[in-house]
Design a protein around this motif. Sequence first.
Motif, PDB file in Angstrom:
ATOM      1  N   LEU A  53     -31.003   9.370  36.326  1.00  0.00           N
ATOM      2  CA  LEU A  53     -30.429   9.550  37.657  1.00  0.00           C
ATOM      3  C   LEU A  53     -28.911   9.478  37.599  1.00  0.00           C
ATOM      4  O   LEU A  53     -28.215  10.273  38.244  1.00  0.00           O
ATOM      5  N   LEU A  54     -28.385   8.562  36.821  1.00  0.00           N
ATOM      6  CA  LEU A  54     -26.934   8.454  36.669  1.00  0.00           C
ATOM      7  C   LEU A  54     -26.364   9.754  36.112  1.00  0.00           C
ATOM      8  O   LEU A  54     -25.316  10.243  36.563  1.00  0.00           O
ATOM      9  N   ARG A  55     -27.056  10.330  35.146  1.00  0.00           N
ATOM     10  CA  ARG A  55     -26.585  11.584  34.556  1.00  0.00           C
ATOM     11  C   ARG A  55     -26.628  12.722  35.572  1.00  0.00           C
ATOM     12  O   ARG A  55     -25.761  13.611  35.561  1.00  0.00           O
ATOM     13  N   ARG A  56     -27.596  12.687  36.474  1.00  0.00           N
ATOM     14  CA  ARG A  56     -27.654  13.734  37.503  1.00  0.00           C
ATOM     15  C   ARG A  56     -26.438  13.650  38.431  1.00  0.00           C
ATOM     16  O   ARG A  56     -25.858  14.677  38.807  1.00  0.00           O
ATOM     17  N   PHE A  57     -26.079  12.446  38.830  1.00  0.00           N
ATOM     18  CA  PHE A  57     -24.882  12.282  39.652  1.00  0.00           C
ATOM     19  C   PHE A  57     -23.666  12.884  38.940  1.00  0.00           C
ATOM     20  O   PHE A  57     -22.859  13.606  39.540  1.00  0.00           O
ATOM     21  N   TYR A  58     -23.545  12.555  37.673  1.00  0.00           N
ATOM     22  CA  TYR A  58     -22.412  13.002  36.859  1.00  0.00           C
ATOM     23  C   TYR A  58     -22.387  14.521  36.747  1.00  0.00           C
ATOM     24  O   TYR A  58     -21.334  15.164  36.910  1.00  0.00           O
TER      25      TYR A  58
END
Length: 303
Positions: A53-58
């Motif tokens: 999920l963090l990577r999706r935000f990024y």
Amino acid sequence: MSAAGGVGTATVTATEATVSGNGKADQLGRDLQELLEWFQLNEKLPKDIEPLLLRRFYQCMYGDLEETRKLIEVNYALRNRHPHLFIQRDPLDDDSRRTFDYADILPLPGLTPDKCKVSLYCFRDFEASKMHHTEDTRAFFMVTDCRFVTPDDPANADVLSEGEVQIFDMKGTTMRHISRLTISTLRAYIKFLQLAFPVRLRAIHMVNCPTYLDRIVSVVKPFISDEVFKLIRFHTVSMDSLYEFVPRQMLPEEYGGGAGSLATLRAQTQKTLAEHRDYLMNPDHWVVEKTEKQNGRSWRFFK
């Protein structure tokens, strides 16, 4: 990614840091690690976040760290402003069962040629009295929250979608359904989609549109930004026009595609929800502590 329902790992794994191109993988790994450390120390955020999920935000912010931080804070601020939609939930409770008994909320397998993920929303039962807008919206966000911690392409877990394509099947929709919309829920739903979604919304396709489509649009258009409204395509004649934008093979059999039946896709989605139940209900992933003390700063953006 950690197991469903588990706590996010303390460091970014090698898998999460893999991208094509010389030097990009190292930069991605450093940036994600920096974001994770910032997240864990930020009092305006929950305790944990899944690495995927963090990577999706990024990725949604094209790798801009400052813009990614802003998006993350907006996302969790809105979630905590509307806990009845985003936090107080259970994919196996009676409210969820009622929603999934009359409607399908289905991420479709695979990616489009331009690496977009496609989701389909349609009625199974056309009786308007079965629609409960707030509970249905809560179910929608449970499905999307599961999807965001699930690889888009099981054959290549490192590949993330470049955008989101949504298909709304209007078959069976009447003005009685529209009369059951809750304005506060509709406003929160659209605001979250426009300001806080961790993926880029590329297109919204409305298929099987009724003859009174203009009356439906007049109800929801005031809540939709011009930028998002331009993404909506209305398919009023046949499904053939949809195939120009979404590969036919990605669609369910009932829509002339080759992705399996609605029943099979429904069972897969329900299985995913059950497997992620602990994750969806774990306050460590969603609840911001001491919200009242931050109220003046956190919510000012949305007023």
